[in-house]
Structure formats: C-alpha cells, structure tokens
Write an enzyme that holds these catalytic residues in place. Structure first.
Site, PDB file in Angstrom:
ATOM      1  N   LEU A  80     -13.863  62.078 -10.816  1.00 35.54           N
ATOM      2  CA  LEU A  80     -13.256  60.891 -11.425  1.00 35.54           C
ATOM      3  C   LEU A  80     -11.733  60.939 -11.367  1.00 35.54           C
ATOM      4  CD1 LEU A  80     -15.573  60.867 -14.569  1.00 35.54           C
ATOM      5  CD2 LEU A  80     -15.839  59.505 -12.484  1.00 35.54           C
ATOM      6  N   CYS A  81     -11.208  61.526 -10.320  1.00 33.73           N
ATOM      7  CA  CYS A  81      -9.772  61.767 -10.186  1.00 33.73           C
ATOM      8  C   CYS A  81      -9.170  60.832  -9.134  1.00 33.73           C
ATOM      9  CB  CYS A  81      -9.558  63.230  -9.780  1.00 33.73           C
ATOM     10  SG  CYS A  81      -7.841  63.731  -9.551  1.00 33.73           S
ATOM     11  N   GLY A  82      -7.877  60.597  -9.254  1.00 35.42           N
ATOM     12  CA  GLY A  82      -7.197  59.814  -8.236  1.00 35.42           C
ATOM     13  C   GLY A  82      -7.215  60.486  -6.874  1.00 35.42           C
ATOM     14  N   PHE A  83      -7.411  61.817  -6.861  1.00 39.16           N
ATOM     15  CA  PHE A  83      -7.483  62.559  -5.598  1.00 39.16           C
ATOM     16  C   PHE A  83      -8.915  62.689  -5.075  1.00 39.16           C
ATOM     17  CE2 PHE A  83      -3.540  64.338  -7.474  1.00 39.16           C
ATOM     18  CZ  PHE A  83      -2.646  64.000  -6.463  1.00 39.16           C
ATOM     19  N   THR A  84      -9.887  62.139  -5.782  1.00 39.18           N
ATOM     20  CA  THR A  84     -11.288  62.285  -5.375  1.00 39.18           C
ATOM     21  C   THR A  84     -11.559  61.815  -3.949  1.00 39.18           C
ATOM     22  OG1 THR A  84     -12.016  62.127  -7.675  1.00 39.18           O
ATOM     23  CG2 THR A  84     -13.669  61.705  -5.990  1.00 39.18           C
TER      24      THR A  84
END
Length: 204
Positions: A80-84
């Site tokens: 659930l990360c911006g880097f996912t």
C-alpha cells in the site's frame, strides 16, 4: 582423571558445578543457559547471506543457502505504498535475469507507515494478481532496528548504517559468494542503470 583427592582442593563453586554436570542428563541445558543458536539465527554467527532463512508467505521456509553461488536481490516491500509499482520493475528483473542465476526475494513489512496487510494471503494475492509476482515472498517481517530479522541486521552490519532501510522498497544485492555488495534506497527504481549494471556484474 579426577580422584577424591582433587575434590578436597577444589573451591565450593567448582564442586557445585561438578555436581551439576554429574547429575545432568547428557544433552541437557542448565536453567538460564541457552543452546548455541543455529547458523543464520543471529547475524553475528553468519558467514554469508546463504546462512539465513526467512519464513515463506505460503508457509515453510525460504532458505537462501539453497541458492549458494547465485546473486540475490532482497527487497523490503509493501502493498500500500507509493513505491509499490516498483513490483513491476522487480518482476522485469526477475524475468530477464533468472535464467542467468539471479534470485529476487521480496520481504513484506509494515515498518514504514503500516503499509502492508496483516493477512499473508491478502498480500500474496495482491502481489500475484496485480503485478504477476512469482518470485519468492517472505511472510511479513520487521526489517529495521534491533527487532529486525537477522538477515536485515546482517545486511546493515555488512554495508554500514547508510544501508539501513528508511522506507519500503530498499534494495540489497548479494553476490554469488553470499556477500552484501550494494544497496539502493526506495527512490531508485529496480531497473535503474546502476542497479542493472551491478546485477550484471554479479552474473559474470
């Protein structure tokens, strides 16, 4: 050989110790003592990355020693990360270089912003359905600080404090000798030229 004459000259503490040894069944461990940790259980005992294992997301164990002689890219991941979306790059690297020996291992973690599901099945399904991940995934782990999985403590000890993961998708490269040789922070894409060049250097 210890005879009765020896006991007359032994300190009380030593006599107690001898008594415990005699009374103790073979293989027993005194209260308060501990057996030697298996190889890979503590980073201080490890000679290489191949000494470590991780619990697998589907149960069982990811044994890095099974890939001795092969480079491994280890990445702490989150769903659930911006880097996912970097999963796409990791899958691309895996597909491009696995036949040449590269292994990719994802280690989900909620250390940064609580951005990983608590349910292993949900994490696995998200990764496989959304990004087509088919490289090994560990179960959710702590990857930073004193409570971190021993592999991550070893990686930081090997590469220095600058290699401490500061967010999701920190990347570590292990060469074919089991040595930690490079790391890249979250903002560096898996397919960045410097990452690709380092991987290719370990495959030669």
């Amino acid at each position: 050989m210890v005879t009765p004459t020896h006991f007359r000259h032994m300190p009380v503490a030593a006599l107690i110790a001898v008594g415990l040894m005699v009374a103790m069944p073979a293989g027993a461990i005194p209260r308060g003592a501990s057996a030697a940790a298996p190889i890979g259980e503590t980073e201080g005992d490890a000679m290489s990355a191949y000494d470590f294992t991780l619990p697998a997301i589907d149960g069982g164990t990811i044994d890095l020693g099974a890939w001795a002689g092969r480079p491994i890219l280890v990445v702490n991941t989150a769903s659930l990360c911006g880097f996912t979306p970097q999963y796409e790059g990791l899958v691309s690297l895996w597909q491009r270089y696995r036949d040449q020996g590269l292994m990719v291992v994802g280690v989900p973690s909620g250390d940064f912003g609580g951005q990983e599901y608590d349910d292993a099945a949900r994490t696995r399904d998200f990764c496989t359905v959304t990004y087509g991940v088919d490289f090994p995934l560990a179960s959710k782990q702590v990857v930073r600080g004193d409570a971190a999985h021993p592999l991550f403590r070893w990686l930081v000890a090997s590469l220095g404090e600058d290699a401490q993961p500061r967010w999701n998708f920190h990347k570590y490269l292990i060469d074919g000798e089991g040595r930690a040789v490079a790391s890249w922070p979250s903002r560096v894409e898996p397919t960045a030229p410097e990452v690709v060049a380092a991987i290719e250097a370990t495959l030669r």
